[in-house]
Design an enzyme around this catalytic site. Structure first.
Site, PDB file in Angstrom:
ATOM      1  N   GLU A  56       0.837  -1.206   0.000  1.00 55.69           N
ATOM      2  CA  GLU A  56       0.000   0.000   0.000  1.00 55.69           C
ATOM      3  C   GLU A  56       0.868   1.251   0.000  1.00 55.69           C
ATOM      4  O   GLU A  56       1.853   1.332   0.740  1.00 55.69           O
ATOM      5  CB  GLU A  56      -0.895   0.046   1.239  1.00 55.69           C
ATOM      6  CG  GLU A  56      -2.059  -0.912   1.184  1.00 55.69           C
ATOM      7  CD  GLU A  56      -1.774  -2.202   1.922  1.00 55.69           C
ATOM      8  OE1 GLU A  56      -0.591  -2.616   1.962  1.00 55.69           O
ATOM      9  OE2 GLU A  56      -2.738  -2.774   2.464  1.00 55.69           O
ATOM     10  N   THR A 228      -7.377   0.522 -20.125  1.00 52.87           N
ATOM     11  CA  THR A 228      -7.006  -0.816 -19.693  1.00 52.87           C
ATOM     12  C   THR A 228      -5.637  -1.101 -20.293  1.00 52.87           C
ATOM     13  O   THR A 228      -5.175  -0.399 -21.187  1.00 52.87           O
ATOM     14  CB  THR A 228      -7.998  -1.875 -20.220  1.00 52.87           C
ATOM     15  OG1 THR A 228      -8.128  -1.695 -21.633  1.00 52.87           O
ATOM     16  CG2 THR A 228      -9.347  -1.747 -19.557  1.00 52.87           C
ATOM     17  N   LYS A 231      -5.992  -4.725 -23.838  1.00 52.20           N
ATOM     18  CA  LYS A 231      -6.686  -4.829 -25.135  1.00 52.20           C
ATOM     19  C   LYS A 231      -5.633  -4.654 -26.240  1.00 52.20           C
ATOM     20  O   LYS A 231      -4.777  -5.512 -26.385  1.00 52.20           O
ATOM     21  CB  LYS A 231      -7.805  -3.784 -25.206  1.00 52.20           C
ATOM     22  CG  LYS A 231      -8.887  -4.010 -24.126  1.00 52.20           C
ATOM     23  CD  LYS A 231     -10.058  -3.077 -24.309  1.00 52.20           C
ATOM     24  CE  LYS A 231     -11.187  -3.377 -23.348  1.00 52.20           C
ATOM     25  NZ  LYS A 231     -11.111  -2.640 -22.084  1.00 52.20           N
ATOM     26  N   ARG A 237      -4.344  -8.146 -17.781  1.00 50.87           N
ATOM     27  CA  ARG A 237      -5.605  -7.502 -17.429  1.00 50.87           C
ATOM     28  C   ARG A 237      -5.324  -6.440 -16.372  1.00 50.87           C
ATOM     29  O   ARG A 237      -4.720  -6.757 -15.336  1.00 50.87           O
ATOM     30  CB  ARG A 237      -6.518  -8.586 -16.858  1.00 50.87           C
ATOM     31  CG  ARG A 237      -7.961  -8.279 -16.773  1.00 50.87           C
ATOM     32  CD  ARG A 237      -8.734  -9.584 -16.843  1.00 50.87           C
ATOM     33  NE  ARG A 237      -8.599 -10.117 -18.184  1.00 50.87           N
ATOM     34  CZ  ARG A 237      -9.369  -9.745 -19.210  1.00 50.87           C
ATOM     35  NH1 ARG A 237     -10.338  -8.881 -19.057  1.00 50.87           N
ATOM     36  NH2 ARG A 237      -9.184 -10.259 -20.409  1.00 50.87           N
TER      37      ARG A 237
HETATM   38  N1  DSN Z   1     -15.583  -5.555 -21.773  1.00 52.49           N
HETATM   39  C1  DSN Z   1     -14.861  -4.505 -22.448  1.00 52.49           C
HETATM   40  C2  DSN Z   1     -15.057  -4.570 -23.911  1.00 52.49           C
HETATM   41  O1  DSN Z   1     -15.218  -5.660 -24.412  1.00 52.49           O
HETATM   42  O2  DSN Z   1     -15.046  -3.567 -24.582  1.00 52.49           O
HETATM   43  C3  DSN Z   1     -15.168  -3.166 -21.952  1.00 52.49           C
HETATM   44  O3  DSN Z   1     -15.282  -3.176 -20.582  1.00 52.49           O
END
Ligand code: DSN
Length: 419
Positions: A56, A228, A231, A237
């Site tokens: 923390e 995020t 992606k 993640r």
């Molecule tokens: N679940 C993500 C997506 O597929 O765009 C967004 O949170």
């Protein structure tokens, strides 16, 4: 003996599920535009002993001892994130994209304050104030959207008028289902004219920005970005908050993440973010990002030529939103199921102003980040799009398409590393 040899020896039940998922990913094609394949190096960081540690606080200022190496790893992640996005400050602790957005709201807003964000059926996201979220009870969300669904053009005049009328504290630009580029400059100017913070949620396109295939909102005056990391950025993640240059704002963000909202950071996840950011800083990532966009455009062209209406008329990023119900009489849910049977994973999705329900909407959403990581060329992607159309138009074609899709998948193994 598999890569998961200890799980295999010690927990057959969990091992069976992991093995099943590994096989599913290897033998099928992943077209959900928010998914990707991380490298083994990212997986090793996720599986490291850093998961054992409580940390923390922030580097150099923690509440528990024993932070020599956690401080090192968090500092590496911060510096790499700043370099990737040209940011002055980075907070690498958000556990996911929703956490990043919530922490940003907590840093910027008091209960009852107004946020101006993209209409949800026009491509916005749950955390942009969907009525089902707790956020919608705390803050007041007002909306802007597309002026023309066929071209995807945003109604910037309406956006400016709404901003002047509603006086939001935050103007939020970002999406999870919008295939065009936003005019970052116009949105930043409108936000600043009304004294609001210009915040971009780039969760979907972060990798395209980092790889130079899409414009960076910071170059157009945006104050803050959330994203995020898993992606198009191809990391573990997780979430990330970036501040362009305002140190006072960066301090508010840090306080909002911890102790305001989260507990101890997940240091193994932060190490994995650092590894992924290192991979994204390599020259090869620029080629990857451009290929993602080129591959998506090719798939969109095949769909259009096949008589399917695309929301916004095509794509300029990694994703495509197709009105399969309006064009082919196949609902989004039917399309998802049928394509799944053929070995292609994507998701049903509402289209702008959809008259159907979210669990069986008119559209499907798909994209190219994962296929491109597997080395699919534009021609391969055109072949995938043609197989998809075959399955959508002819239910009896599923079995034959399944064979072709499996062959394509096996010819493009999921890479262990990205050099
Ligand atoms: N679940 C993500 C997506 O597929 O765009 C967004 O949170």
């Amino acid at each position: 003996m598999s890569y998961y040899k200890h799980i295999e020896q010690e927990d057959r039940e969990v091992f069976a599920a992991i093995e099943g998922e590994e096989k599913r990913q290897a033998e099928g094609l992943e077209l959900i535009p928010s998914e990707n394949y991380v490298s083994r190096a990212v997986k090793e960081a996720m599986a490291s002993s850093l998961t054992n540690k409580y940390s923390e606080g922030y580097p150099g200022k923690r509440y528990y001892g024993g932070q020599e190496f956690t401080d090192q790893v968090e500092r590496i992640a911060i510096e790499r994130a700043k370099s990737l996005f040209g940011a002055g400050f980075a907070n690498v602790q958000p556990l996911g994209g929703a956490n990043a957005n919530i922490a940003a709201y907590f840093a910027l807003l008091e209960p009852g304050d107004t946020v101006l964000g993209m209409d949800l059926s026009h491509g916005g996201h749950l955390t942009h104030g969907h009525p089902v979220t707790y956020l919608a009870k705390l803050f007041r969300f007002v909306r802007y959207g597309m002026k023309d669904v066929e071209t995807g053009e945003i109604d910037y005049n309406a956006l400016a008028e709404t901003a002047r009328k509603e006086k939001p504290k935050v103007v939020l630009a970002g999406f999870s289902a919008y295939p065009r580029q936003l005019d970052w400059q116009k949105i930043a100017d409108i936000a600043h004219e009304v004294g609001a913070v210009a915040m971009a949620d780039v969760a979907h396109i972060a990798g395209l920005i980092a790889g130079g295939a899409q414009k960076n909102p910071f170059d157009y005056g945006f104050d803050l970005m959330t994203t995020t990391t898993h992606k198009t950025l191809r990391g573990p993640r997780g979430g990330l908050i970036l501040v362009r240059s305002d140190e006072a704002l960066a301090k508010k963000i840090d306080k909002a993440v911890f102790p305001g909202f989260q507990g101890g950071p997940h240091m193994h996840q932060i190490a994995a973010k650092a590894v992924a950011f290192g991979e994204a800083l390599r020259p090869s990532f620029k080629i990857y990002a451009q290929n993602v966009v080129d591959n998506a455009r090719r798939m969109a062209d095949v769909f259009t030529e096949g008589g399917v209406r695309l929301i916004a008329g095509g794509t300029e990023n990694h994703l495509i939103l197709a009105d399969v119900f309006g064009s082919l009489g196949v609902t989004g849910a039917e399309a998802e199921t049928r394509l799944d049977e053929a070995g292609i994973t994507l998701n049903k999705n509402v289209i702008a102003d959809d008259t159907r329900k979210p669990l069986d909407p008119s559209g499907i959403r798909f994209g190219t980040p994962a296929l491109t990581s597997r080395g699919f060329s534009a021609q391969d992607c055109a072949q995938v799009a043609a197989l998809m159309l075959q399955v959508l138009k002819t239910p009896a074609a599923v079995a034959e398409a399944h064979g072709a899709i499996r062959t394509l998948a096996l010819a493009h193994p999921i890479p262990d590393s990205y050099q």
